[in-house]
Design a protein around this motif. Structure first.
Motif: not given
Length: 100
Positions: A74-82, A87-89, A91-99
């Motif tokens: 249940g730990l975070a991995t770079p692939a899961a976080t990406s 596309n904000t991985f 560059t931003s702390v907020k996850p990408q959300r569709p408009p």
């Protein structure tokens, strides 16, 4: 003398019935094969190495916690976080959300 032969014949017949068959018989009825599943189950269940193989399988399934991969814990991995960030991985702390 006749009773002796009858007795020998009966003993031979009962001994033949007590022996287990070496192979299973397949019957073909109307072009369809009908295997003897009881015989096949007995052959599969009477394997003396089967218990050892089952024990090895159980040991392989019980991997110690410190040797398990992080995604199984249940730990975070770079692939899961990406995947979660899109596309904000990086560059931003907020996850990408569709408009909306």
């Amino acid at each position: 003398m006749k009773t002796r032969w009858i007795w020998v014949l009966l003993m031979t017949a009962s001994a033949a019935q007590a022996e287990e068959p070496l192979g299973c018989v397949e019957v073909t009825v109307g072009g369809y094969k009908a295997p003897n599943y009881d015989c096949l189950s007995q052959q599969m269940g009477n394997n003396p190495e089967g218990a050892a193989a089952a024990q090895k399988n159980m040991e392989a399934m019980n991997v110690p916690v410190h040797k398990r991969p992080p995604n199984q814990l249940g730990l975070a991995t770079p692939a899961a976080t990406s995947t979660r960030m899109g596309n904000t991985f990086g560059t931003s702390v907020k996850p990408q959300r569709p408009p909306n």
